[in-house]
Write a protein that holds these residues in place. Structure first.
Motif, PDB file in Angstrom:
ATOM      1  N   ASN A  33       0.820  -1.206   0.000  1.00 24.19           N
ATOM      2  CA  ASN A  33       0.000   0.000   0.000  1.00 24.19           C
ATOM      3  C   ASN A  33       0.850   1.250   0.000  1.00 24.19           C
ATOM      4  N   LYS A  34       1.889   1.239   0.798  1.00 27.88           N
ATOM      5  CA  LYS A  34       2.758   2.415   0.876  1.00 27.88           C
ATOM      6  C   LYS A  34       3.541   2.619  -0.414  1.00 27.88           C
ATOM      7  N   LEU A  35       4.017   1.513  -0.983  1.00 29.15           N
ATOM      8  CA  LEU A  35       4.832   1.630  -2.186  1.00 29.15           C
ATOM      9  C   LEU A  35       4.034   2.181  -3.364  1.00 29.15           C
ATOM     10  N   ILE A  36       2.758   1.821  -3.421  1.00 32.65           N
ATOM     11  CA  ILE A  36       1.992   2.262  -4.591  1.00 32.65           C
ATOM     12  C   ILE A  36       1.184   3.526  -4.341  1.00 32.65           C
ATOM     13  N   ARG A  37       1.141   3.962  -3.101  1.00 33.99           N
ATOM     14  CA  ARG A  37       0.352   5.161  -2.775  1.00 33.99           C
ATOM     15  C   ARG A  37       0.994   6.398  -3.365  1.00 33.99           C
ATOM     16  N   GLN A  38       0.215   7.166  -4.110  1.00 34.77           N
ATOM     17  CA  GLN A  38       0.773   8.390  -4.662  1.00 34.77           C
ATOM     18  C   GLN A  38       0.163   9.634  -4.062  1.00 34.77           C
ATOM     19  N   SER A  39      -1.031   9.475  -3.494  1.00 37.99           N
ATOM     20  CA  SER A  39      -1.658  10.665  -2.928  1.00 37.99           C
ATOM     21  C   SER A  39      -2.561  10.266  -1.773  1.00 37.99           C
ATOM     22  N   LEU A  40      -3.114  11.257  -1.151  1.00 36.89           N
ATOM     23  CA  LEU A  40      -4.000  11.018  -0.021  1.00 36.89           C
ATOM     24  C   LEU A  40      -5.255  10.258  -0.441  1.00 36.89           C
ATOM     25  N   VAL A  41      -5.748   9.419   0.461  1.00 45.72           N
ATOM     26  CA  VAL A  41      -7.031   8.748   0.250  1.00 45.72           C
ATOM     27  C   VAL A  41      -8.123   9.644   0.831  1.00 45.72           C
ATOM     28  N   ARG A  84      -2.276  21.610   2.479  1.00 51.85           N
ATOM     29  CA  ARG A  84      -3.032  21.768   3.726  1.00 51.85           C
ATOM     30  C   ARG A  84      -3.120  20.425   4.439  1.00 51.85           C
ATOM     31  N   PRO A  85      -3.442  20.454   5.729  1.00 51.96           N
ATOM     32  CA  PRO A  85      -3.530  19.194   6.468  1.00 51.96           C
ATOM     33  C   PRO A  85      -4.629  18.292   5.909  1.00 51.96           C
ATOM     34  N   SER A  86      -4.403  17.005   5.959  1.00 49.74           N
ATOM     35  CA  SER A  86      -5.447  16.057   5.556  1.00 49.74           C
ATOM     36  C   SER A  86      -6.535  16.061   6.626  1.00 49.74           C
ATOM     37  N   ILE A  88      -7.596  13.851   8.718  1.00 51.11           N
ATOM     38  CA  ILE A  88      -7.209  13.337  10.033  1.00 51.11           C
ATOM     39  C   ILE A  88      -6.172  14.264  10.679  1.00 51.11           C
ATOM     40  N   GLN A  89      -5.331  14.846   9.859  1.00 53.46           N
ATOM     41  CA  GLN A  89      -4.308  15.766  10.381  1.00 53.46           C
ATOM     42  C   GLN A  89      -4.927  17.043  10.964  1.00 53.46           C
ATOM     43  N   GLU A  90      -6.025  17.495  10.399  1.00 57.26           N
ATOM     44  CA  GLU A  90      -6.686  18.708  10.906  1.00 57.26           C
ATOM     45  C   GLU A  90      -6.979  18.596  12.394  1.00 57.26           C
ATOM     46  N   GLN A 109      -7.919   4.516   7.646  1.00 59.91           N
ATOM     47  CA  GLN A 109      -7.365   3.579   6.671  1.00 59.91           C
ATOM     48  C   GLN A 109      -6.027   4.086   6.147  1.00 59.91           C
ATOM     49  N   SER A 110      -5.274   3.204   5.540  1.00 59.64           N
ATOM     50  CA  SER A 110      -3.959   3.615   5.092  1.00 59.64           C
ATOM     51  C   SER A 110      -4.110   4.646   3.980  1.00 59.64           C
ATOM     52  N   GLY A 111      -3.186   5.580   3.951  1.00 53.36           N
ATOM     53  CA  GLY A 111      -3.221   6.615   2.923  1.00 53.36           C
ATOM     54  C   GLY A 111      -3.917   7.894   3.347  1.00 53.36           C
ATOM     55  N   THR A 112      -4.301   7.997   4.616  1.00 50.32           N
ATOM     56  CA  THR A 112      -5.041   9.177   5.049  1.00 50.32           C
ATOM     57  C   THR A 112      -4.164  10.203   5.773  1.00 50.32           C
ATOM     58  N   GLY A 113      -2.874   9.901   5.887  1.00 45.83           N
ATOM     59  CA  GLY A 113      -1.962  10.924   6.414  1.00 45.83           C
ATOM     60  C   GLY A 113      -1.491  10.716   7.844  1.00 45.83           C
ATOM     61  N   LYS A 114      -1.586   9.501   8.340  1.00 45.37           N
ATOM     62  CA  LYS A 114      -1.152   9.233   9.719  1.00 45.37           C
ATOM     63  C   LYS A 114       0.368   9.340   9.858  1.00 45.37           C
ATOM     64  N   THR A 115       1.084   8.697   8.950  1.00 46.12           N
ATOM     65  CA  THR A 115       2.544   8.705   9.043  1.00 46.12           C
ATOM     66  C   THR A 115       3.083  10.128   8.986  1.00 46.12           C
TER      67      THR A 115
HETATM   68  P1  ADP Z   1      -0.973   6.740   6.237  1.00 42.20           P
HETATM   69  O1  ADP Z   1       0.151   6.759   7.217  1.00 42.20           O
HETATM   70  O2  ADP Z   1      -2.303   7.008   6.863  1.00 42.20           O
HETATM   71  O3  ADP Z   1      -0.979   5.526   5.363  1.00 42.20           O
HETATM   72  P2  ADP Z   1       0.575   8.746   4.834  1.00 42.20           P
HETATM   73  O4  ADP Z   1       0.984   9.699   5.870  1.00 42.20           O
HETATM   74  O5  ADP Z   1       1.584   7.746   4.383  1.00 42.20           O
HETATM   75  O6  ADP Z   1      -0.771   7.976   5.259  1.00 42.20           O
HETATM   76  O7  ADP Z   1       0.029   9.583   3.593  1.00 42.20           O
HETATM   77  C1  ADP Z   1      -0.426   8.977   2.412  1.00 42.20           C
HETATM   78  C2  ADP Z   1       0.074   9.751   1.205  1.00 42.20           C
HETATM   79  O8  ADP Z   1      -0.444  11.066   1.220  1.00 42.20           O
HETATM   80  C3  ADP Z   1       1.581   9.884   1.156  1.00 42.20           C
HETATM   81  O9  ADP Z   1       1.981   9.813  -0.195  1.00 42.20           O
HETATM   82  C4  ADP Z   1       1.841  11.265   1.764  1.00 42.20           C
HETATM   83  O10 ADP Z   1       3.028  11.831   1.250  1.00 42.20           O
HETATM   84  C5  ADP Z   1       0.615  12.028   1.314  1.00 42.20           C
HETATM   85  N1  ADP Z   1       0.181  13.054   2.278  1.00 42.20           N
HETATM   86  C6  ADP Z   1       0.140  12.965   3.630  1.00 42.20           C
HETATM   87  N2  ADP Z   1      -0.320  14.108   4.178  1.00 42.20           N
HETATM   88  C7  ADP Z   1      -0.595  14.942   3.155  1.00 42.20           C
HETATM   89  C8  ADP Z   1      -1.107  16.288   3.057  1.00 42.20           C
HETATM   90  N3  ADP Z   1      -1.447  16.994   4.134  1.00 42.20           N
HETATM   91  N4  ADP Z   1      -1.252  16.816   1.822  1.00 42.20           N
HETATM   92  C9  ADP Z   1      -0.920  16.117   0.713  1.00 42.20           C
HETATM   93  N5  ADP Z   1      -0.426  14.854   0.729  1.00 42.20           N
HETATM   94  C10 ADP Z   1      -0.270  14.273   1.930  1.00 42.20           C
END
Ligand code: ADP
Length: 444
Positions: A33-41, A84-86, A88-90, A109-115
């Motif tokens: 999931n991380k390797l193929i993720r290109q943008s926020l979910v 801007r913050p995603s 969940i980040q807000e 879920q993965s891809g929402t900006g937790k990491t």
């Molecule tokens: P998670 O940990 O929930 O799987 P990530 O933090 O890895 O999510 O974020 C998923 C993708 O979105 C990554 O490619 C990351 O660089 C990007 N991303 C995270 N936060 C933002 C943000 N605020 N705006 C745009 N892209 C973001």
């Protein structure tokens, strides 16, 4: 046969010929999931917040500026292309950056900006001038630890003097070495070893403790106990953060054991629906017959890209060979491939290098390929009891209502499997139309 465990997305694989251990498979899926993720979910749900102290005001931020971050950190964030913050980040960032620090359990879920969120928290609390470990992040595998480390390095690009070190098997450090790196990312076993046996890390000096991928972590033998032993040695003022993509009871129980007085943030997953999908079935006598029907469909309509699901690896291999011999450009995504190989197959498909992707259940979970116009169930999904596997059916062909495009789904059904299809139709209360494979004009 190994027991069934939920996937990262909470669904369950039943009939895949799994050689891998399930905990390993869970971590592999997460890495994929991380390797193929290109943008926020995206998610249309609202973030649910449960505060430790419900009477304290609840802050959320719409911009990164509001967080009053160090200049170099803000620069790092913008350099990553974050505007801007995603969602969940807000909510999470103001809590994570509050003074005094607050503990947090967050699920989305993965891809929402937790990491990105916890990396930001670590980087903002670290003191670059102090040369000892100050932030500790636990991850389930070396590869996942490395992915997180990469984010630290990118986001911290302008935080010169802040450095990362990996406490993972194979990274041998001589006993008595003075560890000067401020951020340690590692797997529980090695971290435990570094802390207690080798005394390389002084846990009483840790300010931020992160437990990432808690659902994968508790699925791996020994990791829960090791994590708890580490956590017990941290100072009481250390900030503790836990993240998980799913939240079954077991994860929740673990989270509550390890994170004292937490705030809790949850973002529900976007549900899949069959509403935007036109579903058809073709009645067939044999595997060859199914293949013929598939070719007719493929030749009869203008298809962008297609994903074809088989129930077993053997069927998937057979179909791949047949299609290749007929001159189609296909690729096979199967559980035998390494995670890197899977990621590259998916990447090539995304880039349009192949038009058809043939796969079994396991590896296509949670992979959303938006440009796919048709999905084919070459075999209907069934569980070990040969009952219809509704969950998998939905995962294969469903789309999220708001973000998904319209799609077409075809089921190749051998005559004796027709009752299964009827049960699937009833279960979802949706209409699956019979199609004469000789007459594609029927497709609306
Ligand atoms: P998670 O940990 O929930 O799987 P990530 O933090 O890895 O999510 O974020 C998923 C993708 O979105 C990554 O490619 C990351 O660089 C990007 N991303 C995270 N936060 C933002 C943000 N605020 N705006 C745009 N892209 C973001």
């Amino acid at each position: 046969k190994s027991p069934t465990v939920p996937n990262v997305d909470g669904s369950v694989n039943n009939t895949e010929e799994d050689d891998e251990e399930d905990g390993v498979e869970l971590a592999a899926n997460s890495l994929l999931n991380k390797l193929i993720r290109q943008s926020l979910v995206e998610s249309s749900h609202r973030v649910e917040v449960l505060q430790k102290d419900p009477s304290s005001p609840l802050y959320s931020v719409k911009t990164f500026e509001e967080l009053r971050l160090k200049e170099e950190l803000l620069k790092g964030i913008y350099a990553m292309g974050f505007n801007r913050p995603s969602k969940i980040q807000e909510m999470a960032l103001p809590m994570m950056l509050a003074h005094p620090p607050q503990n947090l359990i967050a699920q989305s879920q993965s891809g929402t900006g937790k990491t990105a969120a916890f990396v930001l928290a670590m980087l903002s609390r670290v003191n670059a001038l102090e040369l000892f470990p100050q932030c500790l992040c636990l991850a389930p595998t070396y590869e996942l630890a490395l992915q997180t480390g990469r984010v630290v390095e990118r986001m911290g690009k302008f935080c010169v003097d802040v450095q990362v070190m990996y406490a993972v098997r194979g990274n041998r450090i001589a006993r008595g070495t003075d560890v000067t790196k401020q951020i340690i990312i590692g797997t529980p076993g090695t971290v435990l070893d570094w802390c207690f046996k080798q005394k390389l890390i002084d846990l009483t000096k840790i300010r931020v403790f992160v437990l990432d991928e808690a659902d994968v972590m508790i699925d791996t033998q020994g990791f829960s106990d090791q994590s708890i032993r580490i956590q017990r040695a941290l100072p009481s003022k250390c900030q503790m953060l836990l993240f998980s993509a799913t939240f079954e009871d077991s994860v929740w129980q673990f989270a509550e054991r390890i994170i004292p007085d937490p705030n809790v943030i949850k973002l529900r997953k976007e549900e899949l629906t069959l509403n935007n999908i036109r579903q058809y079935y073709v009645l067939c006598r044999s595997r060859k017959d199914k293949y013929q029907a598939l070719c007719n469909i493929y030749g009869g309509i203008t298809v962008g890209q297609a994903i074809i699901f088989c129930q077993t690896r053997q069927n998937a291999r057979w179909l791949t060979v047949e299609m290749m011999q007929d001159g189609h450009q296909v690729s096979l995504l199967s559980g035998e491939l390494t995670v890197d190989q899977r990621a590259s197959v998916i990447q090539r498909f995304r880039d349009g290098k192949e038009k058809v992707l043939i796969t079994t259940n396991v590896c296509a979970r949670g992979i959303d390929v938006k440009q796919v116009t048709i999905v084919v169930n070459f075999d209907l999904p069934v569980n070990q009891a040969e009952e219809p596997d509704y969950e998998t059916y939905l995962h294969r062909i469903g789309r999220t209502g708001r973000f998904g495009k319209k799609g077409l789904a075809f089921n190749m059904v051998e005559v004796d499997k027709l009752p299964l299809l009827m049960r699937i139709q009833d279960h979802f209360n949706s209409n699956i139309k019979q199609l004469d494979p000789e007459d594609m004009d029927e497709i609306e």
